[in-house]
Motif scaffolding. Structure first.
Motif, PDB file in Angstrom:
ATOM      1  N   ASP A 106      35.805  38.286  39.762  1.00 51.01           N
ATOM      2  CA  ASP A 106      36.199  37.339  41.111  1.00 51.01           C
ATOM      3  C   ASP A 106      37.512  36.683  40.879  1.00 51.01           C
ATOM      4  OD1 ASP A 106      33.788  37.750  42.043  1.00 51.01           O
ATOM      5  OD2 ASP A 106      32.771  35.971  40.984  1.00 51.01           O
ATOM      6  N   ALA A 107      38.056  36.391  39.475  1.00 49.40           N
ATOM      7  CA  ALA A 107      39.352  35.548  39.418  1.00 49.40           C
ATOM      8  C   ALA A 107      40.558  36.390  39.906  1.00 49.40           C
ATOM      9  CB  ALA A 107      39.627  35.130  37.875  1.00 49.40           C
ATOM     10  N   SER A 108      40.408  37.754  39.505  1.00 51.71           N
ATOM     11  CA  SER A 108      41.619  38.591  39.950  1.00 51.71           C
ATOM     12  C   SER A 108      41.300  39.431  41.240  1.00 51.71           C
ATOM     13  CB  SER A 108      41.900  39.546  38.924  1.00 51.71           C
ATOM     14  OG  SER A 108      40.693  40.392  38.811  1.00 51.71           O
ATOM     15  N   THR A 109      40.241  39.045  42.041  1.00 49.94           N
ATOM     16  CA  THR A 109      39.622  39.598  43.314  1.00 49.94           C
ATOM     17  C   THR A 109      39.872  41.255  42.997  1.00 49.94           C
ATOM     18  OG1 THR A 109      40.877  37.962  44.461  1.00 49.94           O
ATOM     19  CG2 THR A 109      39.953  39.737  45.849  1.00 49.94           C
ATOM     20  N   THR A 110      39.037  41.581  42.077  1.00 49.09           N
ATOM     21  CA  THR A 110      39.073  42.818  41.626  1.00 49.09           C
ATOM     22  C   THR A 110      37.501  43.396  41.921  1.00 49.09           C
ATOM     23  OG1 THR A 110      40.794  42.719  40.133  1.00 49.09           O
ATOM     24  CG2 THR A 110      39.402  44.788  39.718  1.00 49.09           C
ATOM     25  N   ASP A 139      33.016  36.391  49.298  1.00 51.09           N
ATOM     26  CA  ASP A 139      33.593  36.097  50.448  1.00 51.09           C
ATOM     27  C   ASP A 139      33.672  37.406  51.190  1.00 51.09           C
ATOM     28  OD1 ASP A 139      33.608  33.293  50.225  1.00 51.09           O
ATOM     29  OD2 ASP A 139      35.506  33.272  49.282  1.00 51.09           O
ATOM     30  N   GLY A 140      33.375  38.554  50.976  1.00 55.76           N
ATOM     31  CA  GLY A 140      33.543  39.769  51.311  1.00 55.76           C
ATOM     32  C   GLY A 140      34.363  40.512  51.020  1.00 55.76           C
ATOM     33  N   ASN A 141      35.393  39.774  50.082  1.00 58.70           N
ATOM     34  CA  ASN A 141      36.793  40.581  49.562  1.00 58.70           C
ATOM     35  C   ASN A 141      36.619  41.200  48.430  1.00 58.70           C
ATOM     36  OD1 ASN A 141      36.325  38.229  48.082  1.00 58.70           O
ATOM     37  ND2 ASN A 141      38.504  37.636  48.355  1.00 58.70           N
ATOM     38  N   VAL A 142      35.480  41.351  47.903  1.00 56.38           N
ATOM     39  CA  VAL A 142      35.147  42.353  46.662  1.00 56.38           C
ATOM     40  C   VAL A 142      33.973  42.872  46.932  1.00 56.38           C
ATOM     41  CG1 VAL A 142      36.922  41.123  45.050  1.00 56.38           C
ATOM     42  CG2 VAL A 142      34.456  40.165  45.557  1.00 56.38           C
ATOM     43  N   THR A 143      33.736  43.975  46.028  1.00 55.38           N
ATOM     44  CA  THR A 143      32.704  44.740  46.239  1.00 55.38           C
ATOM     45  C   THR A 143      31.937  44.731  44.780  1.00 55.38           C
ATOM     46  OG1 THR A 143      33.478  46.918  45.926  1.00 55.38           O
ATOM     47  CG2 THR A 143      33.213  45.939  48.348  1.00 55.38           C
ATOM     48  N   GLU A 144      30.601  44.844  44.784  1.00 50.89           N
ATOM     49  CA  GLU A 144      29.938  45.203  43.512  1.00 50.89           C
ATOM     50  C   GLU A 144      29.275  46.696  43.843  1.00 50.89           C
ATOM     51  OE1 GLU A 144      27.026  42.403  42.659  1.00 50.89           O
ATOM     52  OE2 GLU A 144      25.417  43.112  44.304  1.00 50.89           O
ATOM     53  N   THR A 145      28.893  47.204  43.010  1.00 50.31           N
ATOM     54  CA  THR A 145      28.168  48.802  43.027  1.00 50.31           C
ATOM     55  C   THR A 145      26.946  48.808  42.291  1.00 50.31           C
ATOM     56  OG1 THR A 145      30.251  49.645  43.122  1.00 50.31           O
ATOM     57  CG2 THR A 145      28.424  50.978  42.755  1.00 50.31           C
ATOM     58  N   ARG A 146      25.561  49.227  42.962  1.00 52.34           N
ATOM     59  CA  ARG A 146      24.370  49.033  42.450  1.00 52.34           C
ATOM     60  C   ARG A 146      23.762  50.337  42.328  1.00 52.34           C
ATOM     61  NH1 ARG A 146      24.503  44.470  46.389  1.00 52.34           N
ATOM     62  NH2 ARG A 146      23.468  45.809  47.921  1.00 52.34           N
TER      63      ARG A 146
END
Length: 279
Positions: free
Chosen positions: A235-239, A210-217
């Motif tokens: 996702d579960a902890s929005t971390t 939803d755009g509230n978390v990020t991943e790093t690639r």
């Protein structure tokens, strides 16, 4: 006679006097030889001289060890101790890799359990090497790195009851794999770096779900392969993924990581990605 410790604490000249006195007393205590005549008397003198030399030599060795501060004692592996430290180094301990994370395949999906035994062992060996490298190079915020038993490219980092999916892939490059351009659309933050050998690598932090978390690639080309490393959010902890672009680029330039890539490029553990026609 004083102890070895007493000799060790005395000046060299005083210790030498004590040593000489001890040798004289030791040989003086030997029983007198009978008064023999002729060759027998000469033989007895030679024998007494040999005994005195042997006893004196033994006393000299003990005193010399005391002066040097070395006492030969059996110590586990049998090495001498100097200053309380075993002279023979213990062999390095080996740490077994943590057990894999079990993931059930989706309907119709295969897992590593379906591989022939030799190929499964080869891929697991690569995974274990990858776990060691990633554990040593990823920041502590990623936690404990473990492989999974679903796919050779799937790993997991776990810390404080949070699991972060890690995708580490080294697969033969296809015609569409032309490099790693930077795209900074939709809130993405991209950074490039030149790795040893002139390799251009790209690291991107991008919002997901939803755009509230990020991943790093991280991605780059190496030899005949396309390399990618993705750390996903919890996702579960929005971390968000607990790793930055700079940290992934530093990892990419590490000799240990590049050696791992080199081995997978020479002996691939993944197949080339197939293009799926649209429609």
């Amino acid at each position: 006679m004083g102890t070895n410790e007493d000799l060790h604490e005395l000046p060299d000249d005083r210790a030498a006097l004590l040593l000489r006195d001890a040798m004289d007393r030791t040989t003086a205590d030997l029983p007198p030889l009978p008064d023999l005549v002729g060759p027998a008397r000469a033989q007895g003198r030679r024998r007494k001289a040999r005994v005195r030399v042997a006893v004196g030599g033994g006393a000299l060795v003990v005193a010399a060890l005391a002066l040097a501060g070395v006492v030969a004692l059996p110590a586990g592996g049998g090495g001498p101790r100097t200053g309380g430290v075993t002279g023979v180094a213990a062999p390095p301990s080996s740490t077994a890799p943590p057990p894999p994370v079990h993931l059930e395949p989706s309907p119709g999906q295969s897992s590593m359990a379906d591989l022939p035994a030799a190929e499964r062992t080869r891929q697991e060996d690569f995974q274990n090497r990858a776990v060691g490298v990633l554990q040593g190079l990823l920041p502590p915020s990623v936690g404990t790195v473990r492989r999974t038993d679903l796919s050779v490219r799937l790993y997991q980092g776990a810390k404080d009851d949070k699991a972060f999916v890690i995708i580490f892939s080294v697969r033969p490059a296809g015609p569409a794999d032309t490099g790693s351009p930077c795209h900074e659309a939709r809130g993405e933050v991209c950074k490039k770096a030149t790795l040893p050998g002139g390799i251009e690598a790209t690291a991107t932090t991008a919002p997901v779900n939803d755009g509230n978390v990020t991943e790093t690639r991280l991605s780059f080309r190496y030899g005949k392969s396309k390399v990618s490393l993705v750390v996903s959010p919890h996702d579960a902890s929005t971390t968000s993924a607990p790793v930055t672009n700079d940290q992934l680029l530093d990892l990419a330039g590490s000799p240990a990581f590049l050696d791992l890539i080199k081995s997978a490029d020479a002996d691939p553990v993944e197949e080339q990605q197939r293009a799926h026609p649209a429609g």
